[in-house]
Design an enzyme around this catalytic site. Structure first.
Site, PDB file in Angstrom:
ATOM      1  N   LYS A 137      10.161 -24.497  27.848  1.00 27.52           N
ATOM      2  CA  LYS A 137      10.726 -23.185  28.189  1.00 27.52           C
ATOM      3  C   LYS A 137      10.055 -22.606  29.431  1.00 27.52           C
ATOM      4  CE  LYS A 137      13.639 -22.333  24.680  1.00 27.52           C
ATOM      5  NZ  LYS A 137      13.210 -22.961  23.438  1.00 27.52           N
ATOM      6  N   LYS A 190      18.429 -34.609  21.203  1.00 22.19           N
ATOM      7  CA  LYS A 190      18.899 -34.370  19.839  1.00 22.19           C
ATOM      8  C   LYS A 190      20.092 -33.422  19.814  1.00 22.19           C
ATOM      9  CE  LYS A 190      16.471 -30.228  18.571  1.00 22.19           C
ATOM     10  NZ  LYS A 190      16.344 -29.382  17.433  1.00 22.19           N
ATOM     11  N   LYS A 238      21.774 -26.640  18.511  1.00 22.83           N
ATOM     12  CA  LYS A 238      22.604 -25.437  18.630  1.00 22.83           C
ATOM     13  C   LYS A 238      22.580 -24.913  20.045  1.00 22.83           C
ATOM     14  CE  LYS A 238      20.666 -23.830  14.547  1.00 22.83           C
ATOM     15  NZ  LYS A 238      19.718 -22.829  14.159  1.00 22.83           N
TER      16      LYS A 238
HETATM   17  P1  ADP Z   1      18.422 -26.279  16.833  1.00 23.69           P
HETATM   18  O1  ADP Z   1      17.443 -27.145  17.555  1.00 23.69           O
HETATM   19  O2  ADP Z   1      19.768 -26.867  16.774  1.00 23.69           O
HETATM   20  O3  ADP Z   1      18.398 -24.859  17.326  1.00 23.69           O
HETATM   21  P2  ADP Z   1      16.705 -25.464  14.716  1.00 23.69           P
HETATM   22  O4  ADP Z   1      15.597 -25.537  15.707  1.00 23.69           O
HETATM   23  O5  ADP Z   1      17.085 -24.142  14.196  1.00 23.69           O
HETATM   24  O6  ADP Z   1      17.969 -26.202  15.328  1.00 23.69           O
HETATM   25  O7  ADP Z   1      16.363 -26.445  13.515  1.00 23.69           O
HETATM   26  C1  ADP Z   1      16.492 -26.167  12.152  1.00 23.69           C
HETATM   27  C2  ADP Z   1      16.092 -27.392  11.353  1.00 23.69           C
HETATM   28  O8  ADP Z   1      16.970 -28.481  11.628  1.00 23.69           O
HETATM   29  C3  ADP Z   1      14.682 -27.910  11.667  1.00 23.69           C
HETATM   30  O9  ADP Z   1      14.084 -28.375  10.490  1.00 23.69           O
HETATM   31  C4  ADP Z   1      14.925 -29.051  12.609  1.00 23.69           C
HETATM   32  O10 ADP Z   1      13.914 -30.019  12.535  1.00 23.69           O
HETATM   33  C5  ADP Z   1      16.242 -29.605  12.093  1.00 23.69           C
HETATM   34  N1  ADP Z   1      17.011 -30.213  13.189  1.00 23.69           N
HETATM   35  C6  ADP Z   1      17.566 -29.573  14.243  1.00 23.69           C
HETATM   36  N2  ADP Z   1      18.228 -30.428  15.037  1.00 23.69           N
HETATM   37  C7  ADP Z   1      18.075 -31.661  14.474  1.00 23.69           C
HETATM   38  C8  ADP Z   1      18.538 -32.962  14.810  1.00 23.69           C
HETATM   39  N3  ADP Z   1      19.311 -33.166  15.861  1.00 23.69           N
HETATM   40  N4  ADP Z   1      18.199 -33.987  13.992  1.00 23.69           N
HETATM   41  C9  ADP Z   1      17.426 -33.780  12.906  1.00 23.69           C
HETATM   42  N5  ADP Z   1      16.967 -32.580  12.520  1.00 23.69           N
HETATM   43  C10 ADP Z   1      17.284 -31.518  13.286  1.00 23.69           C
END
Ligand code: ADP
Ligand code: TRP
Length: 335
Positions: free
Chosen positions: A113, A196, A199
């Site tokens: 960031k 990955k 969101k």
């Molecule tokens: P994002 O990165 O999409 O904003 P979050 O950071 O809110 O999602 O993640 C919420 C949960 O989902 C965490 O436990 C994170 O490790 C898991 N998670 C998010 N994206 C992935 C992914 N692509 N594969 C596996 N687990 C994920």
């Protein structure tokens, strides 16, 4: 004594397949075990990157609805919104005294960031791992079901807990461990094969959301990146193709996966057929969840009740931990 489980997701939008297979599926399995489960919606964490009140409201509701639709049961788990448990903010303050500026600056998520934001990056982002540690340690949780991307944050939580224990010569805070029912932490790839599924991906067509309609799922998978068909038998799959295969492993029958895997290894795979099958299996797998999302979204009264009951249970546990911490620190004057 029963072990305690804690996990949560930021309120930054609807859940996608990465959130489901990386985290939510484990939340649900763990509530069926002999464990004390707490699952929350990290609304304070969202404020590190967004300040849109209407969006925050919408996202908190979406995450709660998604949790319930995935199978979280308020009778079995405490489900709450982070800001309803103010005890977390007090613990965040204490833990800030045990976090070193240098190690916070080295956190991968902060470094990423700060590359774009430079000096105007807010201090909340710097101390993001401290707030996360407070979320976990307020319940003195032992197990934290998260995806692979959260490993470093968990490691930092252990560091802060150990430092606190060491300074005050106590073993009050446990060492929480990341947890996945399979042996390895899961990482679902973005549909373009770069990084990955997330969101916050600039292109939201790279993620499949739990409430995506069947037609949308088909279109997204059709557009997913594959590249050239293999030319040498048993060649290594590109990250994008590997990503689609690992999704297939999760949503399709074993024989379907082996069939396409053999086709790939024999260089006779037709990506059109492969993706068609994958899309149908995703559509089918998530059908019950899609239905439940519709149902819960229309029931604000129930959502309010779930969040109030969950917060109540979480506060009781949080207050007990905080009382212990205050005593250890010495905040018990004139008694
Ligand atoms: P994002 O990165 O999409 O904003 P979050 O950071 O809110 O999602 O993640 C919420 C949960 O989902 C965490 O436990 C994170 O490790 C898991 N998670 C998010 N994206 C992935 C992914 N692509 N594969 C596996 N687990 C994920
Ligand atoms: N940092 C996590 C994420 O981005 C969300 C989170 C906040 C969390 N506090 C937590 C996860 C405590 C597990 C435990 O996904």
């Amino acid at each position: 004594m029963k072990k305690t489980v804690l996990s949560g997701m930021r309120a930054t939008g609807k859940l996608h397949l990465g959130n489901y297979f990386g985290a939510a599926i484990n939340y649900v399995k763990m509530q069926e075990e002999d464990l004390n489960c707490f699952y929350f919606i990290a609304d304070w964490h969202s404020l590190t990157t967004q300040h849109d009140s209407a969006l925050l409201r919408k996202s908190v509701k979406e995450v709660l609805v998604n949790y319930l639709a995935c199978g979280l049961d308020p009778e079995k788990s405490s489900i709450y919104v982070q800001s309803d448990v103010k005890e977390i903010s007090e613990l965040y303050l204490y833990l800030n005294m045990f976090a070193h500026k240098g190690e916070l600056e080295k956190t991968a998520s902060f470094k990423e960031k700060s590359r774009t934001k430079g000096q105007t990056i807010n201090a909340g982002l710097l101390t993001y791992p401290v707030l996360m540690a407070a979320d976990i340690l307020i319940h003195r949780a032992n197990l934290v079901p998260v995806g692979k991307d959260q490993e470093q944050h968990l490691e930092m939580t252990r560091t802060f807990a150990n430092r606190f224990n060491h300074v005050y010569k106590t073993d009050f805070l446990p060492e929480p461990q990341a947890y996945n029912f399979g042996n390895e932490l899961v990482k679902i790839m973005s549909l373009d094969g770069v990084g990955k599924m997330s969101k916050s991906d600039e292109n939201e067509r790279n993620a499949i959301f739990l409430d995506d309609e069947p037609e949308d799922i088909r279109k997204k998978i059709k557009k997913a990146k594959t590249g050239n068909t293999p030319e040498t038998p048993n060649e290594e799959k590109s990250p994008a193709v590997e990503g689609l295969f690992s999704l297939m492993k999760l949503v399709s029958k074993e024989e379907t996966y082996s069939f396409f895997n053999q086709e790939f290894n024999a260089c006779s795979i037709r990506y059109g057929d492969f993706k068609g099958q994958l899309a149908e299996d995703i559509v089918k797998y998530f059908e019950p969840i899609r239905e439940k999302i519709k149902q819960y979204s229309a029931d604000d009264k129930y959502l309010l009740k779930v969040s109030q009951d969950g917060a109540e249970k979480a506060r009781i546990n949080a207050q007990a931990s905080l009382k212990g911490m205050r005593e250890i620190i010495g905040i018990n004057y004139f008694k």
